[in-house]
Structure formats: C-alpha cells, structure tokens
Design a protein around this motif. Structure first.
Motif, PDB file in Angstrom:
ATOM      1  N   ASP A  97     -74.016  62.473  97.549  1.00  0.00           N
ATOM      2  CA  ASP A  97     -73.448  63.578  96.427  1.00  0.00           C
ATOM      3  C   ASP A  97     -73.036  62.917  95.184  1.00  0.00           C
ATOM      4  N   ARG A  98     -72.443  61.807  95.071  1.00  0.00           N
ATOM      5  CA  ARG A  98     -72.292  61.094  93.777  1.00  0.00           C
ATOM      6  C   ARG A  98     -73.393  60.867  93.176  1.00  0.00           C
ATOM      7  N   TYR A  99     -74.572  60.047  93.650  1.00  0.00           N
ATOM      8  CA  TYR A  99     -75.785  59.963  93.244  1.00  0.00           C
ATOM      9  C   TYR A  99     -76.461  61.263  92.676  1.00  0.00           C
ATOM     10  N   VAL A 100     -76.624  62.221  93.258  1.00  0.00           N
ATOM     11  CA  VAL A 100     -76.994  63.751  92.761  1.00  0.00           C
ATOM     12  C   VAL A 100     -76.392  64.058  91.333  1.00  0.00           C
ATOM     13  N   ALA A 101     -74.971  63.960  91.651  1.00  0.00           N
ATOM     14  CA  ALA A 101     -74.066  64.474  90.487  1.00  0.00           C
ATOM     15  C   ALA A 101     -74.327  63.689  89.164  1.00  0.00           C
ATOM     16  N   VAL A 102     -74.649  62.390  89.264  1.00  0.00           N
ATOM     17  CA  VAL A 102     -74.855  61.683  88.202  1.00  0.00           C
ATOM     18  C   VAL A 102     -76.254  61.361  87.714  1.00  0.00           C
ATOM     19  N   SER A 103     -77.119  61.735  88.499  1.00  0.00           N
ATOM     20  CA  SER A 103     -78.437  61.441  88.155  1.00  0.00           C
ATOM     21  C   SER A 103     -78.905  62.897  87.685  1.00  0.00           C
ATOM     22  N   ASN A 104     -78.575  63.980  88.409  1.00  0.00           N
ATOM     23  CA  ASN A 104     -79.163  65.249  87.850  1.00  0.00           C
ATOM     24  C   ASN A 104     -77.889  66.357  87.620  1.00  0.00           C
ATOM     25  N   PRO A 105     -77.146  65.976  86.815  1.00  0.00           N
ATOM     26  CA  PRO A 105     -75.798  66.810  86.480  1.00  0.00           C
ATOM     27  C   PRO A 105     -76.142  68.467  86.402  1.00  0.00           C
ATOM     28  N   LEU A 106     -77.319  68.626  85.731  1.00  0.00           N
ATOM     29  CA  LEU A 106     -77.670  70.105  85.250  1.00  0.00           C
ATOM     30  C   LEU A 106     -78.065  71.041  86.612  1.00  0.00           C
ATOM     31  N   LEU A 107     -78.675  70.095  87.460  1.00  0.00           N
ATOM     32  CA  LEU A 107     -79.222  70.876  88.850  1.00  0.00           C
ATOM     33  C   LEU A 107     -78.284  70.521  89.931  1.00  0.00           C
ATOM     34  N   TYR A 108     -76.978  70.054  89.656  1.00  0.00           N
ATOM     35  CA  TYR A 108     -76.281  69.514  90.838  1.00  0.00           C
ATOM     36  C   TYR A 108     -75.680  70.693  91.755  1.00  0.00           C
ATOM     37  N   THR A 109     -75.450  71.691  91.095  1.00  0.00           N
ATOM     38  CA  THR A 109     -74.904  72.863  91.969  1.00  0.00           C
ATOM     39  C   THR A 109     -76.092  73.543  92.767  1.00  0.00           C
TER      40      THR A 109
END
Length: 314
Positions: free
Chosen positions: A121-133
């Motif tokens: 989850d932290r990886y997705v949030a940092v690498s793709n913040p605009l598409l995170y949700t």
C-alpha cells in the motif's frame, strides 16, 4: 512411550514465571498495566479512524485492521499471563490449550501478511499518488485483508494440526506462560521430527515470503523517492513509511529469532523473554508508534476531541 500415538494428558499446568517467585506481584502489576495500555491504545486507534473522515483512506483502513489484530492476539495471551502470575501456576485443559494456540497463531500469522500488504500500500501511494485511491479502492482493500486472514487461518490450521496430533503422556507441566510451539514440542513424548520439519518449513516460508514483499516494496519506494526533485517532498513521502518500517522491524525481528533459530541453541528462559516481547510489548507499542510519529493521527485526535467538547457543552 516413544511409540505411543495416543495423548493421555487431559490438562496442562502452565508454570509461568516460577523461576522468579519474588517478582510475581511486580510482574503482575507490570503486565496488567501493559495490557490496559494495549487495549486502550488499539481500541482508541480503531475508534479514532472510524470517527474522523479524513482518516478514511486505505492506509488507515489497514492500520485499523492491525490494531484489531494486536488487541485480539494480546487478549488471547495476556489474561492467561495475569492468571498464572496471580496463582503461581495455572491449569488449562487440553482443549483450551489447543484453542489458545490456534487463535494466537491466526492473529500472529495474519499480522505477518497484513504488514506485507501495508508495505505494498505504501509503495502504491508513493509511486502513483494521483492514482492511489483508484488502484487501492475499498474493494481491493477488503480483498487484501481477507486474503491476509485466509492465509493466517490456513497456517494456523496446519501448525495446530501438526502440534496437537503429537502424543503428550505423563509430563503435563509446560515451563511457559501460554501454549506456544517450542515448549509443547519439548513436552511431547512422541517423535516430533516430521511435525517440526513441516512447521519450520512453513513458518520460514511465510516469514521469508512476506519479508521479501516488504523489502521489494521499500526498494521500489526508494527508487520512486529518488525521482522526487525536492528534499521536502522526499521527506514528506518517506515520513508516512517510517512508522510502518518500525513496526515491521520489531515484529519480524522477534519472529525470526523465535521461529527461525535452532531449538537447541536457546533455552526456554530466552524464549520466554522473546515471547513476552512479541505477545505483550509489540501490541502495546504499535499504536504509540503510529500516533506519536504521525501528524495526521495527532490532527485527527484534536478534531475529534474538539467535537466532543462542543457536544458536551451543548
């Protein structure tokens, strides 16, 4: 006796901390305070996340699940410790011992998988913040959590089956404060080689697989952070990972020591100290780690406290 395939023991006697009789009352008070802080901290974290809308994100959803697991698995063990300290010795039936072992293993195993999910989850949030949700939407969150519980339960069934199909004969005194794997294996009167091989192989696989997911996730996080141009942006992004890294280091460090070392290399006294750490201390520390090191949690607490004050003044 070595060829006996039937269990003649109907109950066990937990010896607890009989090696420290002069410290019984002091240990009782210490563990009682630890347990109260653990329950208040973890339940408080769950309530705070539910009450504050700004914490309704995947990261805090997973954190609420971690708090639930910590509250549950310390509740499986700590009341037993308190009872043993209060009475000196504690009698527990064979069925109660198996049930305690099973539920504790579910919670600990699920937490192992959940920490890996939180790293992803932290990886997705940092690498793709605009598409995170979008990438980690509520449906995916529930599937990841359900998967962690299914894996944890599968491991618990395997470990409990392998442990309690062993024979326990005349000796029913467990030199420990709850029904954990190392003292039960040492107490068994039948051949434990096959069970130990299966349990150790599965435990090592689970620990190493989840550790590998966490390591890869954070290597990718570091790679993504290196692309951030400003040092302030890198610091802000990594600050959300610091609490999780601390929790991972504490939990996996004790698991690796407890279950990936040779049983002949350490004594039960050393195992007791390590077991106390991951069954009592870590569940108490986790909500403190995530609250004291997290500005969003502090801000949410102030907002909720402010709303409560307004409600009380009406």
């Amino acid at each position: 006796m070595g060829n006996n395939n039937l269990t003649t023991v109907t109950y066990f006697i937990l010896m607890g901390f009989t090696g420290y009789p002069t410290l019984q009352i002091l240990l009782l008070l210490v563990f009682l305070n630890f347990y109260l802080v653990t329950i208040l901290g973890n339940v408080g974290m769950i309530i705070l996340i539910q009450l504050d809308a700004q914490l309704h994100t995947p990261m805090y959803f997973f954190l609420s699940q971690l708090s639930l697991l910590d509250a549950c698995y310390t509740s499986v063990i700590t009341p037993q410790i308190l009872a043993t300290l209060a009475t000196g010795k504690m009698v527990i039936t064979y069925g109660q011992c198996a049930a305690q072992f099973f539920f504790f293993t579910i919670c600990a195993g699920t937490e192992c998988f959940l920490l890996a999910v939180m790293a992803y989850d932290r990886y997705v949030a940092v690498s793709n913040p605009l598409l995170y949700t979008v990438a980690v939407n509520p449906r995916i969150c529930w599937r990841l959590v359900l998967g962690a519980y299914v894996c944890g339960m599968s491991g618990a069934i395997l470990r409990t089956t392998c442990t309690f199909t062993l024979s326990f004969c005349d000796n029913n005194q467990i030199d420990f404060f709850f029904c954990d794997l190392p003292p039960l294996l040492k107490l068994a009167c039948s051949d434990t080689i096959n069970s130990e091989v299966i349990i150790v192989f599965f435990s090592n696989f689970v620990i190493l697989a989840n550790a590998l997911v966490i390591v890869i996730s954070y290597l990718l996080i570091i790679k993504a952070l290196l692309r951030v141009k400003t040092s302030g942006g890198r610091a802000k992004s990594f600050s959300t990972c610091a609490s999780h890294l601390t929790a991972v280091a504490l939990f996996f460090g004790t698991l690796i020591f407890m279950y990936m070392h040779s049983g002949s290399d350490t004594s039960l006294e050393e195992d007791k100290v390590v077991s106390v750490f991951y069954t009592v201390v870590i569940p108490m520390l986790n909500p403190l780690i995530y609250s004291l090191r997290n500005k969003e949690v502090k801000a949410a607490f102030k907002r909720v406290a402010g709303r409560l004050q307004v409600f009380q003044s009406m």
